[in-house]
Scaffold this motif. Sequence first.
Motif, mmCIF file in Angstrom:
data_model
loop_
_atom_site.group_PDB
_atom_site.id
_atom_site.type_symbol
_atom_site.label_atom_id
_atom_site.label_comp_id
_atom_site.label_asym_id
_atom_site.label_seq_id
_atom_site.Cartn_x
_atom_site.Cartn_y
_atom_site.Cartn_z
ATOM 1 N N VAL A 175 38.112 -52.926 16.581
ATOM 2 C CA VAL A 175 36.816 -53.373 16.088
ATOM 3 C C VAL A 175 36.936 -54.732 15.404
ATOM 4 C CG1 VAL A 175 34.896 -52.820 14.557
ATOM 5 C CG2 VAL A 175 36.100 -50.995 15.785
ATOM 6 N N VAL B 3 32.913 -45.162 20.472
ATOM 7 C CA VAL B 3 31.814 -45.699 19.655
ATOM 8 C C VAL B 3 30.519 -45.687 20.456
ATOM 9 C CG1 VAL B 3 33.266 -47.189 18.216
ATOM 10 C CG2 VAL B 3 32.379 -48.057 20.402
ATOM 11 N N ILE C 211 28.633 -52.649 18.988
ATOM 12 C CA ILE C 211 28.525 -51.392 18.246
ATOM 13 C C ILE C 211 27.164 -51.259 17.592
ATOM 14 C CG2 ILE C 211 29.422 -50.089 16.274
ATOM 15 C CD1 ILE C 211 32.101 -51.296 16.748
ATOM 16 N N ASN D 107 28.522 -48.751 12.797
ATOM 17 C CA ASN D 107 29.909 -48.868 12.333
ATOM 18 C C ASN D 107 30.379 -47.632 11.576
ATOM 19 O OD1 ASN D 107 29.180 -51.930 12.660
ATOM 20 N ND2 ASN D 107 31.397 -51.806 12.477
#
Lengths: 407, 179
Positions: free
Chosen positions: B66, B120, B153, B156
């Motif tokens: 990420v 995700v 994304i 988070n």
Amino acid sequence: MRGGLWQLGQSITRRLAHGDKKAVARRCFASEAELKKTVFHDFHVAHGGKMVPFAGWSMPIQYKDSIMDSTINCRENGSLFDVSHMCGLSLKGKDAAPFLEKLVIADVAGLAPGTGTLTVFTNEKGGAIDDSVITKVTDDHIYLVVNAGCRDKDLAHIEEHMKAFKAKGGDVSWHIHDERSLLALQGPLAAPVLQHLTKEDLSKLYFGEFRVLDINGSECFLTRTGYTGEDGFEISVPSEHGVDLAKAILEKSEGKVRLTGLGARDSLRLEAGLCLYGNDMEQHITPIEAGLTWAIGKRRRAEGGFLGADVILKQLEEGPKIRRVGFFSSGPPPRSHSEIQDEGGNNIGEITSGGFSPCLQKNIAMGYVKSGLHKAATKVKIIIRGKPNEGVVTKMPFVPTKYYKPS
Amino acid sequence: MDAQHDHSISVEREREREREREREMACRQLWASRAASYLRISVFHRGFSNVVKDLKYADSHEWVKVDENSATVGITDHAQDHLGDVVYVELPEVGAAVTQGGSFGAVESVKATSDINSPVSGKVVEVNEALNSSPALINSSPYKDGWIIKVEISDNGELNNLMDSDQYSKFCEEEDSKH
């Protein structure tokens, strides 16, 4: 042909289709605890064998080599397989051949002593109960090997018919070779390596032929045959000498012949265009549909005399409605049960086996299509996860066979 | 005022811990069912697998890296080791929505097919086209050249549902010992 990954094939299919994955895993675990072991089991584990459930047995699907590497090495050098899960038996008696001819499509009486052939046990509707390699040892002794996954039904089938046959005065009895274990030594180094372990001249033993002889100090049944498309042997060895023989074979090859598992075996037989019972052959598929017309002896075509002969001989005359064919395709490798469509989107059949060919580095598959659409070069769509992928019908084998035959 | 403020912070922390416990419970159940699924195609384990420290890991053996709102996703070294030689990767379309734990593609080895689940939620903004011609990159370089998708994304907070490298190593050891 023989052997195969029936249960693995089914379990992969179940994995893709089954919703309750936890339950599947639990059942898998339970069945593992009850699995039978061959005499080679500890030898496999010691050599890095990954054991999985297969037809009620704990069998090695793979060793340290990848399935890709194992497959290629079999064709370049050689492979040693444990196929002891398969069932070997002998039929003895003056009427052994006539008895067996009631159950299989082969011309058993026409076999010369010391030779064998692929055959199919049929049911009353002409469908395949199992495929088997049968060998005539002498006129009153037939040795055969049946698939592991079919053992119980085959033995029940044979026993039922044997009772009736004997009741009418037939002379036949049987022995199941559970005191023996079966190894398959396949590939270009199979004959040179095995020659080191026996005094008999193996260059005089051709594809499909059988001998009882001493190998590495024990009496073995040796058939020059296999399930890979390569030259090689299946060796029935007294179980107490099995591990010694396996070790001797590996030593004589100086590491070039590798222990090889069922995963590679499945790739090899698919590349060779050989049927896996439970995938490509089943109770509702006739030998004609499966492309095994050649295995029906000439006399048997004229006389019949086996179960389901009326259905089979009619198909011989009129042609079957479906046929087993090979495919090349693009996109994901096809797997069992993928739908086959024509270019207009109409269903024309189903994939029964498929995967990625390590030797060809492309997708290969086999399956059944409607007759008339079975010619090589016919374009098809293979439906995988709902999406059509380009495919084309092709003749088999995908990889040329190398059976040792008189030149 | 100060006392009241302290109290509300304390209550909020308690609620957060409760939510974390619930997520942990849910994740554990999720792990169990997915691990069961994954076990079925497990054929061989080299003996150890490589993990990378700065990544997050899912129970279905994907990793995610990420960088603010951007995530790069692939399958782990452990996963590729179990699969064996990868021969095909089914990639999603750019723009496709993905959800945490949901399948976005598939990876094919010589013998088996496996879903790839996204660690995700968000939108696919890039796919690794190199995998179309060189699926074996997943075997040779699972954490770098063998990446599969990049995701913008949407939440988070979902990263808290994932494992760090130590947790993932332990998870793999436990999984292998059970198999």
